[in-house]
Design an enzyme around this catalytic site. Structure first.
Site, PDB file in Angstrom:
ATOM      1  N   LYS A 179      57.486  56.775  12.400  1.00  9.87           N
ATOM      2  CA  LYS A 179      58.572  57.463  11.694  1.00  9.87           C
ATOM      3  C   LYS A 179      59.398  58.303  12.670  1.00  9.87           C
ATOM      4  CE  LYS A 179      57.509  60.590   8.311  1.00  9.87           C
ATOM      5  NZ  LYS A 179      58.179  61.882   8.530  1.00  9.87           N
TER       6      LYS A 179
ATOM      7  N   ASP B  87      50.359  66.299  11.427  1.00  9.64           N
ATOM      8  CA  ASP B  87      50.649  65.500  10.227  1.00  9.64           C
ATOM      9  C   ASP B  87      49.395  64.861   9.634  1.00  9.64           C
ATOM     10  OD1 ASP B  87      53.289  66.160  10.494  1.00  9.64           O
ATOM     11  OD2 ASP B  87      53.860  64.289  11.472  1.00  9.64           O
TER      12      ASP B  87
ATOM     13  N   LYS C 143      55.457  71.972   5.478  1.00  9.07           N
ATOM     14  CA  LYS C 143      55.689  70.532   5.603  1.00  9.07           C
ATOM     15  C   LYS C 143      56.293  70.014   4.286  1.00  9.07           C
ATOM     16  CE  LYS C 143      54.417  70.180   9.835  1.00  9.07           C
ATOM     17  NZ  LYS C 143      55.465  69.899  10.845  1.00  9.07           N
TER      18      LYS C 143
ATOM     19  N   ARG D 244      50.820  72.013   2.387  1.00  7.06           N
ATOM     20  CA  ARG D 244      49.681  71.075   2.428  1.00  7.06           C
ATOM     21  C   ARG D 244      48.329  71.783   2.326  1.00  7.06           C
ATOM     22  NH1 ARG D 244      52.381  66.592   6.550  1.00  7.06           N
ATOM     23  NH2 ARG D 244      53.369  65.463   4.835  1.00  7.06           N
TER      24      ARG D 244
HETATM   25  C1  S3P Z   1      58.237  65.524  13.954  1.00 12.28           C
HETATM   26  C2  S3P Z   1      57.687  66.693  14.396  1.00 12.28           C
HETATM   27  C3  S3P Z   1      56.654  67.447  13.660  1.00 12.28           C
HETATM   28  C4  S3P Z   1      56.002  66.577  12.587  1.00 12.28           C
HETATM   29  C5  S3P Z   1      57.016  65.817  11.793  1.00 12.28           C
HETATM   30  C6  S3P Z   1      57.814  64.897  12.698  1.00 12.28           C
HETATM   31  C7  S3P Z   1      59.272  64.870  14.768  1.00 12.28           C
HETATM   32  O1  S3P Z   1      57.232  68.577  13.059  1.00 12.28           O
HETATM   33  O2  S3P Z   1      55.215  67.377  11.735  1.00 12.28           O
HETATM   34  O3  S3P Z   1      56.384  65.039  10.802  1.00 12.28           O
HETATM   35  O4  S3P Z   1      59.598  63.710  14.510  1.00 12.28           O
HETATM   36  O5  S3P Z   1      59.782  65.535  15.686  1.00 12.28           O
HETATM   37  P1  S3P Z   1      57.533  69.940  13.893  1.00 12.28           P
HETATM   38  O6  S3P Z   1      58.272  69.569  15.077  1.00 12.28           O
HETATM   39  O7  S3P Z   1      58.315  70.787  12.944  1.00 12.28           O
HETATM   40  O8  S3P Z   1      56.202  70.524  14.193  1.00 12.28           O
END
Ligand code: S3P
Length: 437
Positions: free
Chosen positions: A22, A319, A346, A350
């Site tokens: 993702k 995550d 999040k 969670r």
């Molecule tokens: C992500 C960074 C993470 C993660 C999110 C995706 C990204 O969040 O929890 O699902 O794609 O940069 P944070 O950067 O806010 O910790």
């Protein structure tokens, strides 16, 4: 949609391919939309989150073609769209786009509005607004939350120290730095996923990394790239946990990204169930964008045991905590999670949501401001709710495989956010899952 998951009567077995990552899918199409020329993306995650970012890039002027499993993004030449860009549930989408657009020269003098669903509109955006404002960015918000109204204009470079290990904030600042004349530098308190740093060079943009600091020189334009998106370790975690839980199981999850800034779940699982996960060379080798990839072969190695999760691993597995909390509930002994207060902001809170849902299945769990204490043991059947969170829905579905009776999970439509093929993959491995409208 509701899922009804039956306790597994036989071991899980077989091979699945992890869906596209993702985080990397968001970045591939976002960078592709900014880039002059054509970007070819294979392995793109066709989930709701990443489609929202793709649709935003189209609304900004990118042209997108689908050629079998390959996406072709013809980027460059952005225009401010008349309508708001709706990023749905996607935190990565809204935060990275805000950084990329707020200084973009094509948009100077225009206005771009970024919105999202109810969950996204509750999540903190001040964490990007403040650093971007230090670069001279003008962003209006609803008290630090979406909708965000961007007034793109000239930016100045900054040298920032962040107090949270957020890859989204780091990436937003770096993308803004591409439009600021001079060196933008950002330092984090701990490692965070480095997909932006790994992928930008493929688009011709140099990034310097020095420990926890990252630098970029602006102004700089991106060129088109070829990106092979690896499989998502966060999504692979569900089949992985299922194999750890159901006695006798052995499953192979092919083509999984194992970037060391993201592999906390593998480290934690190695402690909870030593020797259960083998990393094998992926049949199709490493993906472009400098991301390491492996096939994960996972077998049940006895009942997992509870652990104290090392605090320094928390950002590397952030995550995966819904699944890890559920895994702990069906392990032997106590699991302690601390230093994980980010879980509260999040897609859902969670910590609160998992505590409530696990209790409904009879699990003994104490909620803490920054984590939880979970006493492993038996799990009862029953009815739970996803709480508007894709990862909560999938975690509870996996836990249901070792419950004493069937588990019904309401709000399972959320799974499409990140893993539309989840139910099919569980069935491929032998799980008995019904979908009820
Ligand atoms: C992500 C960074 C993470 C993660 C999110 C995706 C990204 O969040 O929890 O699902 O794609 O940069 P944070 O950067 O806010 O910790």
């Amino acid at each position: 949609m509701r899922l009804r998951v039956h306790p597994a009567r036989s071991p899980l077995a077989g091979t699945i391919r992890a869906p596209g990552d993702k985080s990397i899918s968001h970045r591939a199409v976002l960078f592709g939309g900014l880039a002059e020329g054509t970007t070819e993306v294979s392995g793109f995650l066709e989930g709701e989150d990443t489609r929202a970012t793709l649709a935003a890039m189209e609304a900004l002027g990118a042209r997108v073609e689908r050629d079998g499993a390959t996406l072709r993004v013809h980027g460059g030449g952005l225009q401010a769209p008349p309508e708001a860009l709706d990023l749905g549930n996607a935190g990565t989408g809204i935060r990275l786009l805000a950084g990329a657009l707020v200084g973009h020269p094509d948009l100077h003098g225009g206005v771009v509005t970024l919105t999202g669903d109810a969950s996204l509109s509750r999540r903190p955006m001040d964490r990007i607004i403040e650093p971007l404002a230090r670069m001279g960015a003008r962003i209006e918000s609803r008290e630090g939350r979406a909708p965000l109204v961007l007034h793109p204009g000239p930016l100045r470079p900054v040298d920032l120290e962040l107090s949270i290990a957020s890859a989204q904030v780091k990436s937003a600042v770096l993308l803004a730095g591409m439009n600021a004349p001079g060196t933008t530098r950002i330092t984090l308190p701990a490692p965070s996923r480095d997909h932006t740093e790994r992928l930008l060079p493929a688009f011709g943009v140099a990034v310097r990394v020095d420990g926890l600091s990252v630098e970029i020189d602006g102004p700089v334009r991106l060129g088109g790239a070829r990106v092979a998106v690896p499989g998502d370790l966060s999504s692979a975690t569900f089949a992985l946990a299922a194999a750890l839980l159901v006695p006798g199981s052995e499953v192979r999850i092919a083509g999984v990204g194992i970037n060391p800034t993201r592999d906390g779940v593998l480290r934690i699982v190695e402690r909870m169930a030593p020797g259960s996960v083998d990393r094998r060379a992926a049949a199709d080798g490493d993906a472009a964008g400098d991301e390491p990839v492996a096939d994960l072969v996972v077998h049940h190695a006895g009942r997992p045991v509870g652990i104290e999760v090392p605090v320094e691993w928390v950002p590397l597995a952030i995550d995966e905590f819904p699944m890890l909390m559920a895994l702990a509930a069906a392990s032997d002994g106590v699991t302690e999670i601390r230093g994980a207060e980010e879980l509260r902001v999040k897609e859902s809170d969670r910590i609160a949501v998992m505590t409530e849902q696990l209790r409904r299945l009879g699990v003994a769990i104490d909620e803490r401001p920054d984590g939880a204490r979970i006493v492993g043991g038996g799990v009862a059947g029953g009815r739970v709710d996803a709480g508007g969170d894709h990862r909560v829905a999938m975690s509870l579905a996996v836990l249901a495989l070792v419950a004493d009776g069937p588990v019904e999970i309401d709000g399972a439509d959320w799974i499409a956010t990140s893993y539309p093929g989840f139910v099919d993959d569980l069935r491929t491995l032998g799980a008995d899952v019904e979908e009820q409208q």
